[in-house]
Scaffold this active site. Structure first.
Site, PDB file in Angstrom:
ATOM      1  N   HIS A  86       2.538   8.618   1.144  1.00 16.23           N
ATOM      2  CA  HIS A  86       3.680   8.711   0.227  1.00 16.23           C
ATOM      3  C   HIS A  86       4.579   7.489   0.369  1.00 16.23           C
ATOM      4  CE1 HIS A  86       6.237   9.508   3.620  1.00 16.23           C
ATOM      5  NE2 HIS A  86       5.348  10.391   4.041  1.00 16.23           N
ATOM      6  N   ASP A 369       1.235   9.712   6.882  1.00 16.51           N
ATOM      7  CA  ASP A 369       0.772   8.791   7.931  1.00 16.51           C
ATOM      8  C   ASP A 369      -0.198   9.498   8.869  1.00 16.51           C
ATOM      9  OD1 ASP A 369       2.658  10.423   9.129  1.00 16.51           O
ATOM     10  OD2 ASP A 369       3.797   8.807  10.072  1.00 16.51           O
TER      11      ASP A 369
END
Ligand SMILES: *[C@@H]1O[C@H](CO)[C@@H](O)[C@H](O)[C@H]1NC(C)=O
Ligand SMILES: *[C@@H]1O[C@H](CO)[C@@H](O)[C@H](O)[C@H]1NC(C)=O
Ligand SMILES: *[C@@H]1O[C@H](CO)[C@@H](O)[C@H](O)[C@H]1NC(C)=O
Ligand SMILES: *[C@@H]1O[C@H](CO)[C@@H](O)[C@H](O)[C@H]1NC(C)=O
Ligand SMILES: *[C@@H]1O[C@H](CO)[C@@H](O)[C@H](O)[C@H]1NC(C)=O
Length: 481
Positions: A86, A369
């Site tokens: 994102h 992540d």
């Protein structure tokens, strides 16, 4: 995300925050293959943590180009599989007793950073009710919409980052390679996201950049409940064990660091809370947000948190990264964490190569992540920088031109057909195919592209050899090696 949160301090700021994505000449793709290893094996003597952190921010202030879609003439692009992190987001944690960073998460097209398509994107998102959404996604807001950002909310910067990613991919995949026909169907465009608004919104922004004003009625968006995108193959006891051991290693290294200890103690005094509470609030996450948004670090009547303190936390993270690589526990975790996604990607590629309509020509997975980092590690890209905001990993499937007439039987021969298939892997626009575990040793003089069979064999079997196993099931259900 919750269950993985002990790992977050490690993951929030990885080691290899390379300062710039090099802008390269579009016309000479051959050069990319010479760039074998973008990351030096030795750390610079004095890495500047602030400078490196800007690379992590990925501030959208310069034109970026990528090597996506570059291939010898006559090769045909069959499908593209993209995993993104994102875009820029508000912190997940607040530093106790300090003012939170003042960031407005409303989208305002004439406020910087902006994008020519931002206004149209906002309008288009307001019609999103016509799309088909998995239940968990249907109720999420499709654009960030709070004048004071909520924790973890995507910012306007984050939306702009992914509009730009989408536009970049549009230029190569849609305009040049005509990957999707104008009347594309829902089976040709596969989109999936975790249940966080920031991943969903990031995916939609990229999609809008790729296909402006796409037809909502044809779009379905799938929900992935696990941040590992492991679908129905999430059960893997050994993976959890490796993760626990990795976290133990990380913890032991951290508590042994006296300078880090003193730094947290000083920061805690400034803020006026016990050091333990300050550490738990993971201040580096919030400090990064200040940095990415050009806000000065927080102050109290006792003083201000400083760049020097930020630098010391960062220095410890560098050491942690080196130790992590040396010990290899994370890679074992990563192989098992990333397998289901890779296995699904390979299966889709095979379906497309066989000419089936349900393989997906363009697949987008909007992730975190903690999804992208294990994927990179599993691919063997140990030197890859930690995934910055709006990072992208791209897999491309190509087919070489048919052999000359006469050399060919009339029957369909899948084996021979497969030998004409090739993959490319790109990370933030850089071609990293020949740094992957499955194509590192490939002889590029005899064949300039990476054979799909290498990738297939890696995902189906070879990746488990590190774990002394030959299948996912075996590796997951045996005692860790
Ligand atoms: C983009 O922003 C970064 C961080 O503020 C800065 O270091 C860099 O010089 C900027 N680049 C351009 C082209 O303005
Ligand atoms: C954003 O929120 C405001 C008020 O909270 C609302 O009026 C507006 O319709 C929302 N916009 C979108 C695009 O959701
Ligand atoms: C960052 O903020 C300072 C003042 O706080 C300002 O002078 C500078 O122009 C800002 N930089 C950017 C890139 O916006
Ligand atoms: C991998 O993909 C194959 C073929 O699609 C499937 O049969 C198998 O169950 C998958 N394995 C895992 C662990 O997901
Ligand atoms: C690897 O697996 C084989 C059989 O599955 C076993 O005999 C051997 O001891 C294992 N090696 C290690 C290092 O665990």
């Amino acid at each position: 995300m919750r269950s993985l949160s002990p790992l977050l301090p490690l993951l929030l700021l990885g080691v290899h925050l390379i300062p710039t994505t090099p802008v390269r000449d579009e016309k000479s793709p051959g050069k990319s293959r010479k760039r074998v290893n973008p990351v030096p094996h030795t750390e610079p003597a004095e890495p500047d943590p602030i400078y490196e952190a800007y690379a992590y921010c990925n501030i959208p202030n310069r034109t970026e180009q990528g090597w996506e879609g570059h291939c010898p003439a006559d090769y045909k692009l069959l499908s593209v599989h993209v995993m993104i992190r994102h875009g820029d987001r508000y912190p997940l944690y607040a530093i106790p007793k300090t003012r939170r960073p003042a960031i407005d998460c409303m989208l305002v097209p004439d406020r910087k950073p902006t994008h020519p398509q931002l206004a149209a994107f906002i309008t288009h998102m307001s019609r999103g009710g016509r799309g088909r959404w998995d239940t968990a996604l249907a109720s999420l807001p499709r654009v960030p919409n709070h004048s004071v950002c909520e924790m973890g909310e995507l910012t306007q910067t984050g939306v702009v980052q992914h509009l730009r990613n989408g536009q970049l991919l549009r230029n190569t995949y849609i305009k040049r390679h005509k990957l999707l026909p104008p009347d594309w169907s829902g089976q040709q465009l596969l989109v999936e996201s975790t249940g966080k608004s920031r991943t969903l919104q990031s995916g939609l922004a990229l999609l809008y950049g790729l296909l402006p004003d796409f037809d909502w009625a044809k779009l379905s968006v799938r929900h992935q409940w696990s941040t590992l995108f492991c679908d129905s193959s999430c059960d893997c006891p050994a993976r959890n064990q490796y993760l626990e051991e990795e976290q133990k290693r990380q913890y032991q290294l951290r508590v042994a660091d006296a300078q880090l200890d003193r730094t947290y103690a000083a920061m805690a005094r400034t803020v006026g809370v016990p050091p333990r509470q300050l550490r738990a609030a993971n201040p580096v996450d919030s400090l990064l947000c200040h940095l990415c948004h050009n806000l000065s670090f927080p102050c109290t009547p006792q003083g201000c948190l400083s760049a020097g303190q930020f630098g010391i936390i960062r220095r410890q993270q560098l050491e942690d990264e080196r130790d992590r690589r040396r010990r290899g526990l994370y890679r074992r975790y990563a192989l098992l964490a990333a397998h289901p996604f890779l296995n699904r990607t390979v299966a889709r590629m095979l379906r497309v190569a066989e000419g089936r309509r349900d393989g997906g020509l363009f697949a987008l997975s909007s992730a975190h992540d903690v999804t992208v980092a294990p994927l990179l590690s599993a691919l063997g890209l140990a030197g890859a920088r930690f995934p910055r905001f709006a990072a992208r990993v791209v897999f491309e499937l190509w087919r070489s031109p048919p052999p000359p007439r006469g050399a060919k039987d009339k029957d369909v021969d899948h084996d021979r057909d497969r030998k004409r298939l090739f993959v490319r892997v790109l990370y933030d626009g850089e071609d990293v195919t020949f740094q992957t575990a499955f194509c590192r040793d490939h002889d590029r003089h005899s064949q300039p592209l990476c054979p799909f069979n290498n990738f297939l064999s890696f995902v189906r079997k070879d990746m488990f050899s590190v774990l002394n196993a030959t299948s996912y099931h075996e590796a997951c259900h045996r005692r860790p090696v």
